[in-house]
Design a protein around this motif. Structure first.
Motif, PDB file in Angstrom:
ATOM      1  N   ASN A 251      79.369  18.178   6.038  1.00 35.59           N
ATOM      2  CA  ASN A 251      78.583  17.670   7.160  1.00 35.59           C
ATOM      3  C   ASN A 251      79.044  16.257   7.467  1.00 35.59           C
ATOM      4  OD1 ASN A 251      76.670  16.851   9.029  1.00 35.59           O
ATOM      5  ND2 ASN A 251      74.992  17.898   7.993  1.00 35.59           N
TER       6      ASN A 251
ATOM      7  N   ASP B 170      75.695   6.564  10.028  1.00 35.24           N
ATOM      8  CA  ASP B 170      74.371   6.210  10.518  1.00 35.24           C
ATOM      9  C   ASP B 170      74.469   5.793  11.979  1.00 35.24           C
ATOM     10  OD1 ASP B 170      75.159   3.557  10.693  1.00 35.24           O
ATOM     11  OD2 ASP B 170      74.468   3.074   8.681  1.00 35.24           O
TER      12      ASP B 170
ATOM     13  N   ILE C 184      77.585  14.542  -1.678  1.00 36.72           N
ATOM     14  CA  ILE C 184      77.262  15.568  -0.695  1.00 36.72           C
ATOM     15  C   ILE C 184      78.167  16.769  -0.921  1.00 36.72           C
ATOM     16  CG2 ILE C 184      76.536  13.858   1.008  1.00 36.72           C
ATOM     17  CD1 ILE C 184      79.179  14.338   2.438  1.00 36.72           C
TER      18      ILE C 184
ATOM     19  N   GLU D 123      80.197  21.585  11.704  1.00 36.65           N
ATOM     20  CA  GLU D 123      79.551  20.356  11.239  1.00 36.65           C
ATOM     21  C   GLU D 123      80.500  19.456  10.467  1.00 36.65           C
ATOM     22  OE1 GLU D 123      78.441  23.347  10.836  1.00 36.65           O
ATOM     23  OE2 GLU D 123      76.579  23.458  12.009  1.00 36.65           O
TER      24      GLU D 123
ATOM     25  N   ARG E  19      78.315  14.335  10.076  1.00 40.40           N
ATOM     26  CA  ARG E  19      77.285  13.465  10.634  1.00 40.40           C
ATOM     27  C   ARG E  19      76.447  12.802   9.552  1.00 40.40           C
ATOM     28  NH1 ARG E  19      76.705  13.886  16.024  1.00 40.40           N
ATOM     29  NH2 ARG E  19      77.684  15.649  17.060  1.00 40.40           N
ATOM     30  N   PHE E  20      76.350  13.441   8.398  1.00 39.85           N
ATOM     31  CA  PHE E  20      75.567  12.864   7.308  1.00 39.85           C
ATOM     32  C   PHE E  20      76.151  11.552   6.825  1.00 39.85           C
ATOM     33  CE2 PHE E  20      74.725  12.477   2.723  1.00 39.85           C
ATOM     34  CZ  PHE E  20      73.340  12.457   2.743  1.00 39.85           C
TER      35      PHE E  20
END
Length: 439
Positions: free
Chosen positions: A421, A427, A89, A372, A423-424
């Motif tokens: 990010n 889960d 990411i 984020e 939050r990515f």
């Protein structure tokens, strides 16, 4: 021929012995083979079958293969999923900079307490005529408020007339008699008229030294002695002050409630020296007072611009600036007061009006990351820092949030690489486990 037959018999004998030996070895191997369940390795038996726990077919233990040697390159793959996340990411680095920021505030419009004045009686006497009848009556500087009969003033007038007539050459004594009248509240115009007419007046008028509105007509006797009441020095326009002195209300004064609750003075009432007769407020300048959390008061400096909005007047705005910051503690809440002076001669702000405001300022140099990149997990804020090809959660302390940027107070360094990010990496069923000592 005989030799050939013997040779064939020898070969058959060797084949028969080899087969028997192989069969014995196979039987021996089958007798020592153990079978286990792939899902429940505690289930072990000496013959094929099914697992009594899950029903799967048992497999020979030799089918498990040789154990895999875990090297340093594979060690991070065996870490719990709630401790380390591997993904391809985008990443960012914290940036040290200053950011324009703002604070939202709620407050109220009130009087400027420095412009609330008290007009006391300089001498005791009886109110003969009263020209102020109700609270919030507009008055102007030099306007007559009331007329008082005072034996002390009558005696002081007669003393001055006697000295002027009997000892006109004694200038010092005459000046002392004039000064006594001034201290009792007589104006220069009243003294001049006394000397010109030669007649003592039974009543003396009290004039207002201020412009504004009447906000308190007092009917009670003073609770303090006159010496305990601070009196300001006469102003430049003292000639219009009459008997009244100017006593400015201190910082402890509060803005009066609309409508007033004090009963007005009445004609025929007696007043004592030093008794507050009326309070006057000058509304040419007002205060806008706001309460903000004490932690944010250090960010705002005196002179910071403020944009005041009015909920009942959509689209209307008033520009001001911070004039005063006051830490405050009340009822267990630690907050601060922000005060802005605004002109009273305008159509927007009114006393008692609820208003909102936005104070703008520039933050001190600090580390900033996109919002984020930080995940709020309730009790802590977390960022995912890249280490050895993986992302590990680290606890961070956040400060001001401005737009899509958040200030990092503690937990990250400028050269750290973090996931853009957060939050990515989490889960819906994950639980982030933070170590006490993150590297």
């Amino acid at each position: 021929m005989r030799n050939s037959t013997l040779f064939l018999l020898a070969i058959l004998l060797l084949i028969t012995l080899g087969a028997c030996s192989h069969g014995e070895e196979q039987e021996h191997a089958e007798g020592t083979t153990e079978y286990t369940c792939p899902m429940h390795p505690q289930i072990v038996q000496n013959e094929p079958g099914t697992c009594p726990v899950c029903g799967m077919d048992l497999v020979p233990t030799s089918a498990q293969g040789e154990p895999i040697v875990v090297t340093d390159d594979l060690a991070f793959l065996l870490q719990p999923t709630n401790e380390s996340v591997v993904a391809d990411i985008s990443t960012i680095k914290p940036e040290e900079k200053t950011v324009p920021a703002s604070v939202e505030m709620e407050g109220i419009i009130t009087y400027d307490e420095r412009r609330i004045f008290s007009i006391p009686a300089r001498v005791g006497g009886r109110i003969e005529k009263l020209f102020v009848k109700y609270n919030y009556q507009p008055i102007r500087k030099g306007q007559k408020l009331l007329e008082v009969y005072s034996p002390e003033l009558v005696t002081a007038q007669r003393e001055l007339l006697y000295l002027v007539q009997s000892a006109p050459e004694d200038k010092a004594l005459i000046e002392a008699a004039k000064q006594k009248l001034r201290l009792l509240g007589a104006t220069e115009a009243q003294i001049s008229r006394l000397l010109r007419t030669g007649e003592a007046s039974n009543t003396f008028a009290i004039y207002s030294p201020y412009d504004g509105y009447v906000i308190g007509l007092n009917t009670t006797a003073p609770s303090a002695t006159p010496s305990a009441i601070p009196v300001t020095a006469p102003n430049a326009a003292g000639g219009m002050g009459g008997m009244s002195g100017g006593v400015a209300a201190g910082s402890g004064a509060t803005a009066p409630a609309a409508g007033g609750s004090e009963l007005p003075l009445r004609e025929g009432m007696y007043v004592t020296a030093g008794q507050p007769l009326v309070r006057v407020v000058n509304p040419d300048q007002l205060w806008a007072e706001f309460n903000i959390p004490a932690g944010e008061v250090t960010s705002i400096a005196k002179g910071a611009p403020i944009e005041i909005t009015f909920p009942q007047l959509p689209g209307e705005k008033l520009d001001a600036q911070v004039d005063f910051l006051q830490p405050f503690y009340k009822a267990g809440e630690n907050f601060a007061k922000v005060r802005a002076y605004i002109p009273g001669q305008q159509k927007l702000a009114r006393v008692g009006q609820l208003v909102s405001a936005t104070a703008s300022y520039t933050t001190a140099p600090a580390l900033w990351v996109p919002r984020e990149a930080v995940l709020d997990i309730g009790t802590k804020s977390v960022a995912f820092k890249q280490q050895n090809g993986a992302f590990k959660p680290v606890a961070v302390t956040v400060g001001t949030t401005e737009g899509d940027q958040v200030q990092i107070v503690e937990g990250l360094q400028q050269n750290d690489v973090v996931a853009a990010n957060a939050r990515f990496l989490v889960d819906s069923e994950s639980f982030i486990k933070l170590k006490e000592t993150d590297g």
